[in-house]
Design an enzyme around this catalytic site. Structure first.
Site, PDB file in Angstrom:
ATOM      1  N   ASP A   1      -3.663 -90.648  17.694  1.00  0.00           N
ATOM      2  CA  ASP A   1      -4.096 -90.383  18.805  1.00  0.00           C
ATOM      3  C   ASP A   1      -5.333 -91.032  19.518  1.00  0.00           C
ATOM      4  O   ASP A   1      -5.601 -91.605  18.656  1.00  0.00           O
ATOM      5  CB  ASP A   1      -4.310 -88.721  19.329  1.00  0.00           C
ATOM      6  CG  ASP A   1      -2.658 -87.341  20.019  1.00  0.00           C
ATOM      7  OD1 ASP A   1      -2.380 -88.017  18.985  1.00  0.00           O
ATOM      8  OD2 ASP A   1      -3.410 -86.638  19.440  1.00  0.00           O
TER       9      ASP A   1
ATOM     10  N   HIS B   1      -0.841 -89.980  25.982  1.00  0.00           N
ATOM     11  CA  HIS B   1      -1.818 -89.318  25.844  1.00  0.00           C
ATOM     12  C   HIS B   1      -2.596 -88.695  27.136  1.00  0.00           C
ATOM     13  O   HIS B   1      -3.512 -88.486  27.029  1.00  0.00           O
ATOM     14  CB  HIS B   1      -2.677 -88.988  24.509  1.00  0.00           C
ATOM     15  CG  HIS B   1      -3.425 -88.236  23.918  1.00  0.00           C
ATOM     16  ND1 HIS B   1      -3.194 -86.947  23.683  1.00  0.00           N
ATOM     17  CD2 HIS B   1      -4.361 -88.870  23.536  1.00  0.00           C
ATOM     18  CE1 HIS B   1      -4.319 -86.206  22.981  1.00  0.00           C
ATOM     19  NE2 HIS B   1      -5.059 -87.621  22.907  1.00  0.00           N
TER      20      HIS B   1
ATOM     21  N   HIS C   1      -8.005 -89.215  28.638  1.00  0.00           N
ATOM     22  CA  HIS C   1      -8.523 -87.952  28.564  1.00  0.00           C
ATOM     23  C   HIS C   1      -9.420 -86.426  28.642  1.00  0.00           C
ATOM     24  O   HIS C   1      -9.969 -86.475  28.056  1.00  0.00           O
ATOM     25  CB  HIS C   1      -9.087 -88.363  27.004  1.00  0.00           C
ATOM     26  CG  HIS C   1      -9.234 -87.910  25.719  1.00  0.00           C
ATOM     27  ND1 HIS C   1      -9.469 -86.493  24.995  1.00  0.00           N
ATOM     28  CD2 HIS C   1      -7.777 -87.980  24.267  1.00  0.00           C
ATOM     29  CE1 HIS C   1      -9.043 -86.173  24.179  1.00  0.00           C
ATOM     30  NE2 HIS C   1      -8.369 -87.711  23.611  1.00  0.00           N
TER      31      HIS C   1
ATOM     32  N   HIS D   1      -6.204 -90.281  14.011  1.00  0.00           N
ATOM     33  CA  HIS D   1      -6.750 -91.029  15.353  1.00  0.00           C
ATOM     34  C   HIS D   1      -7.017 -92.843  14.960  1.00  0.00           C
ATOM     35  O   HIS D   1      -7.207 -92.584  14.135  1.00  0.00           O
ATOM     36  CB  HIS D   1      -7.858 -90.691  15.937  1.00  0.00           C
ATOM     37  CG  HIS D   1      -7.976 -88.950  16.072  1.00  0.00           C
ATOM     38  ND1 HIS D   1      -7.701 -87.516  15.200  1.00  0.00           N
ATOM     39  CD2 HIS D   1      -7.516 -88.546  17.646  1.00  0.00           C
ATOM     40  CE1 HIS D   1      -8.090 -86.961  16.231  1.00  0.00           C
ATOM     41  NE2 HIS D   1      -7.077 -87.005  17.356  1.00  0.00           N
TER      42      HIS D   1
HETATM   43 ZN    ZN Z   1      -7.120 -86.812  21.370  1.00  0.00          ZN
END
Ligand code: ZN
Length: 405
Positions: free
Chosen positions: A224, A274, A278, A365
């Site tokens: 991510d 995503h 954010h 991540h």
């Molecule tokens: Zn994230």
């Protein structure tokens, strides 16, 4: 809004007896090479028609008797003819002691949410029928007249120049093994619907052949918050282990990493959405949420030509309302590295390795150096346990195939 398409390919090594200790002949008898490759469009009716056709072919293939290792290949073409009409054709090749080719087409009209038939399309079907038979006889002089009189026009595709009609070899009863098709120029036909020129929207294909058995242990590693300055290095590690990952990208970073995104797809990884900035999505209005999604879709498509169909909500936060605002599939995880919190390789490994099982989706991540540092050990360890690393879409597809066993 244009519907999204994601395309991927799985090469499966079906070995039904992998767990049984068989003789060598038993193994070769039960082995088959299966390559299934079809598009998922986000139009449910169309997707169901495609996947039920593919499942039927696969099911019948598994029931076949054969001596040598047989092969099943399903490939496709996908085309958005204009804003309304989508063509999908699936070509099946079954190789045993001989080769059988089959074609199946789906022409879907989003304008009325129906499959388009030849009757919907062409005004003078009788005239067309006459022309087609004449041409078939000229082209395939060994064609069987009895069969010709029953020829059907179920399989066709359109582009802005031609109507292409396909015939299965068995239909023509000729010696030809390859598929038979005729291109009919649109300007020679009276059409019942408008075929406008399509805009250029060829889809970039994420295709990398993988050898995965239905019995294999598989895991999907997801990253991510990228792309970032570490992403290329993550791709290097994935490559070292012949692994694919799934990258859930933040839209506002995408334009600076075009080469990296294209590399992801070229090397068999998958790209998901995503959000653009954010933000915590559950606080957004419907419009704000949809803008977060569509701006990211556009950004990814602009640099790769590929449009994702997976979405990972920021902070894993979502509700049924958010889900109803988009066609994208929400993808969570079951193994959380908590990398951003623990910040060391050893703790990341400890959070992941004992918790992985076949079918797991691991969350990492790709904007932290400590996550990158842990990746090599994660892959080495899981590979040692026999895991194969697939994308999320491939994982979902494998689950579906296993359920249809
Ligand atoms: Zn994230």
């Amino acid at each position: 809004m244009r519907k999204l398409s994601i395309i991927f390919m799985i090469i499966l090594m079906v070995s039904g007896c992998a767990k049984a200790k068989g003789t060598e002949s038993y193994i070769s008898k039960d082995n088959a090479y299966v390559s299934i490759n079809y598009p998922v469009t986000s139009i449910n009716v169309l997707d169901e028609a495609i996947s039920s056709y593919v499942n039927k072919i696969y099911y019948n293939f598994k029931k076949m008797d054969y001596i040598n290792t047989p092969e099943l290949n399903i490939s496709y073409s996908y085309k958005e003819v204009n804003n309304d009409i989508i063509n999908v054709s699936l070509q099946t090749e079954i190789v045993t002691d001989r080769t059988i080719n089959k074609i199946k087409t789906f022409t879907y009209n989003k304008h009325n949410d129906k499959f388009l038939t030849m009757e919907d399309l062409v005004q003078d079907l009788d005239g067309l029928d006459y022309e087609i038979k004449k041409e078939l006889l000229e082209k395939y002089q060994d064609a069987d007249m009895d069969f010709l009189s029953n020829v059907s026009y179920d399989f066709f595709t359109i582009d802005d120049e031609n109507l292409t009609i396909y015939f299965n070899p068995a239909e023509i009863k000729s010696d030809h093994d390859e598929l038979i098709y005729l291109d009919i120029p649109l300007n020679s036909l009276k059409l019942l619907i408008d075929i406008d020129k399509a805009e250029g929207n060829d889809t970039y294909l994420s295709i990398k052949k993988k050898n995965v058995s239905l019995d294999d242990k598989v895991v999907a590693i997801t990253f991510d918050d990228g792309p970032s300055k570490y992403t290329e290095k993550i791709l290097d590690v994935l490559k070292k282990y012949d692994a694919s990952g799934t990258f859930f990208l933040i839209g506002n970073k995408v334009e600076f990493y075009g080469d990296t995104l294209r590399r992801m797809l070229e090397e068999g990884s998958e790209i998901g959405n995503h959000s653009y900035d954010h933000k915590l999505l559950t606080r957004l209005s419907k419009d704000e949420f949809q803008a977060e999604i569509s701006k990211t879709q556009e950004a990814i498509k602009k640099v790769t030509g590929f449009t994702p169909n997976l979405f990972r909500p920021t902070y894993g936060g979502y509700n049924s309302k958010l889900k109803s605002y988009t066609d994208l599939k929400f993808i969570l995880w079951d193994v959380d590295s908590r990398d951003w919190q623990v910040k060391t390789k050893d703790k990341i490994l400890k959070n992941i390795l004992p918790n992985v099982k076949s079918g797991s989706i691991i969350l990492l991540h790709d904007n932290h150096e400590y996550s990158l540092n842990a990746l090599d050990d994660i892959l080495k360890n899981l590979k040692g346990q026999g895991y194969k690393f697939v994308t999320v879409s491939e994982l979902l597809e494998l689950k579906k195939l296993r359920e249809s066993e």
